[in-house]
Write an enzyme that holds these catalytic residues in place. Structure first.
Site, mmCIF file in Angstrom:
data_model
loop_
_atom_site.group_PDB
_atom_site.id
_atom_site.type_symbol
_atom_site.label_atom_id
_atom_site.label_comp_id
_atom_site.label_asym_id
_atom_site.label_seq_id
_atom_site.Cartn_x
_atom_site.Cartn_y
_atom_site.Cartn_z
ATOM 1 N N GLN A 133 -4.011 -1.628 10.033
ATOM 2 C CA GLN A 133 -4.024 -2.930 9.363
ATOM 3 C C GLN A 133 -4.633 -3.988 10.280
ATOM 4 O O GLN A 133 -4.221 -4.154 11.425
ATOM 5 C CB GLN A 133 -2.594 -3.317 8.950
ATOM 6 C CG GLN A 133 -2.504 -4.580 8.110
ATOM 7 C CD GLN A 133 -3.208 -4.479 6.750
ATOM 8 O OE1 GLN A 133 -3.147 -3.453 6.082
ATOM 9 N NE2 GLN A 133 -3.881 -5.538 6.349
ATOM 10 N N LYS A 135 0.839 -1.203 0.000
ATOM 11 C CA LYS A 135 0.000 0.000 0.000
ATOM 12 C C LYS A 135 0.879 1.260 0.000
ATOM 13 O O LYS A 135 0.576 2.236 -0.690
ATOM 14 C CB LYS A 135 -0.930 -0.013 1.224
ATOM 15 C CG LYS A 135 -2.012 -1.086 1.107
ATOM 16 C CD LYS A 135 -2.755 -1.352 2.413
ATOM 17 C CE LYS A 135 -3.725 -2.516 2.238
ATOM 18 N NZ LYS A 135 -4.409 -2.915 3.481
ATOM 19 N N ASP A 161 -10.380 3.291 5.181
ATOM 20 C CA ASP A 161 -10.726 1.872 5.068
ATOM 21 C C ASP A 161 -12.238 1.675 5.165
ATOM 22 O O ASP A 161 -12.737 0.587 4.863
ATOM 23 C CB ASP A 161 -10.037 1.077 6.184
ATOM 24 C CG ASP A 161 -9.010 0.106 5.633
ATOM 25 O OD1 ASP A 161 -8.975 -0.091 4.404
ATOM 26 O OD2 ASP A 161 -8.253 -0.465 6.446
#
Ligand code: NAP
Length: 294
Positions: A98, A54, A121
Site C-alpha cells: 500500500q 480490499k 498493482d
C-alpha cells in the site's frame, strides 16, 4: 444535453460477480483459491482503511487474503525481506504494497522487489516500462487506470483518433492512463500543474480524464459538448449538513459538466469501486499465470 451517468458501482459489481464465478470454477476443479497479500507499513489511517476494503472484497469473491502490517519504523531491508518471503510463498499470487510508504523508504526498490508475476498493482518498473513500449505487454495494468479504461470502453465504441486529455501525471493514475490511451490509439494531451491555459486545452477533449485532486476544478464551460468525462478525483469538502461534517466530490464540477458532456462518472460511485474490482481481476489473473502447484 444531460449526460449519461457511468455507473461504476454497477460495473464493479458485475466484474466482482464474474471473478467470484471464475474463482468458484477453479476451486471446483481442485485448484487452490487465488491469494492476495497486502503489506501496510506504518499507521496511516487512510492506508489501513483502503487495505481493509480490499481484504473484504477478496473475501466476498473467494480470494484468500493475507494481511501484513509493519511498524512505521521498519527499515528498507525489513520491508524488502517481507516482499521476498511473499514472492516465495505459493499461497500468495498477488502482492500489494500500500502506497504511500513512510518517508525514508525507497518505494522504487520495494516495488522492484515484487516478483512481476505477483505485481497485481502493476507498479513494478518492468510492468510500467512494458506499458510505455510499443509491441510489449505488461503482465498487469495498474488498477485505477485499468478501471478508467474499462469505463471508457463500455461507453464508446472506439477511442481511435479521439482527442484525449488527461489532467495529472502521477505514477499511479495520470501517467499510466495516458499510456493506455495512447495504446488505444487516442491522440493524447497530458496536462499538469505547469500547463498553460488549462480550460482551453480541456475544451479540445473528446475524452477527459481528471486526476488532479482539486475539488470541482473542471467547470462546465471547460468541457466540449458531447465529451466523455471520467473523474478520478476524490476530495473532501466541508459540509455541515452531513453527520460526518464533509462530503466527497471529484475534480469535476459534476452538476455543471453533466449538462454538457455525453457521459460522466459520479463521485462517489464512479472510478472508486472500479479500482478494487480491477485488483480482484488482476489477482485472479496472477493465479492463472502462476506456475503449476502454486
Ligand atoms: P497526485 O500524485 O497528487 O498528482 C496530482 C497531479 O495533478 C500531478 O501531476 C499535478 O501536477 C497535477 N495537478 C495538481 N494541481 C493541478 C492544477 N491546478 N492544474 C493541473 N494539474 C494539476 O495525485 P494522484 O495520486 O494521481 O490522485 C489524483 C486524484 O485522484 C486524487 O484526488 C486522489 O484521491 C484520486 N485517486 C482516486 C483513486 C480512485 O480509486 N478513484 C485512486 C487514486 C487516486 P504536477 O505533476 O505538475 O505536480
Amino acid at each position: 444535453m444531460t449526460a449519461k451517468i457511468i455507473d461504476g458501482t454497477l460495473m464493479a459489481e458485475q466484474i466482482r460477480h464474474a471473478v467470484a464465478d471464475e474463482v468458484a470454477a477453479r476451486v471446483s476443479k481442485g485448484l487452490p483459491r487465488p491469494g492476495l497479500a497486502t503489506v501496510v507499513v506504518g499507521d496511516n489511517p487512510a492506508s489501513q482503511s483502503y487495505v481493509r476494503g480490499k481484504q473484504k472484497a477478496c473475501t466476498e469473491v473467494g480470494i484468500e487474503s493475507f494481511g501484513y502490517t509493519l511498524p512505521a519504523s521498519a527499515g528498507q531491508a525489513e520491508v524488502e525481506e517481507l516482499v521476498m518471503r511473499l514472492n516465495a510463498d505459493p499461497r500468495v499470487n498477488g502482492i500489494l504494497v500500500q502506497l504511500p510508504l513512510p518517508e525514508g523508504l525507497d518505494e522504487e526498490q520495494i516495488l522492484k522487489a515484487i516478483s512481476i508475476e505477483k505485481d497485481v498493482d502493476g507498479f513494478h518498473p518492468l510492468n510500467i516500462g512494458r506499458l510505455a513500449q510499443k509491441g510489449r505487454n505488461p503482465l498487469f495494468i495498474p488498477c485505477t487506470p485499468a478501471g478508467v479504461m474499462f469505463m471508457l470502453e463500455q461507453t464508446l465504441p472506439s477511442l481511435e483518433g479521439l482527442n484525449a486529455v488527461v489532467l495529472g501525471r502521477s505514477n499511479i493514475v495520470g501517467m499510466p492512463v495516458a499510456l493506455l490511451l495512447v495504446r488505444a490509439n487516442a491522440t493524447l494531451t497530458l496536462c499538469h500543474s505547469r500547463t498553460r491555459d488549462l480550460p482551453e486545452v480541456v475544451r479540445r477533449a473528446d475524452v477527459l480524464v481528471a486526476a488532479i485532486g482539486k475539488a470541482e476544478m473542471v467547470r462546465g464551460d471547460w468541457v466540449k459538448p458531447g465529451a466523455v468525462v471520467i473523474d478520478v478525483g476524490i476530495n473532501h469538502v466541508a459540509d455541515a449538513s452531513r453527520a460526518r461534517g464533509y462530503r466527497l466530490v471529484g475534480d469535476v464540477a459534476f452538476d455543471e459538466v453533466k449538462e454538457v458532456a455525453q457521459a460522466i462518472t459520479p463521485v462517489p460511485g464512479g472510478v472508486g469501486p472500479m479500482t478494487v474490482a480491477m485488483l480482484l481481476k488482476n489477482t485472479l489473473r496472477a493465479a492463472e499465470i502462476a506456475p503449476k502447484g502454486q
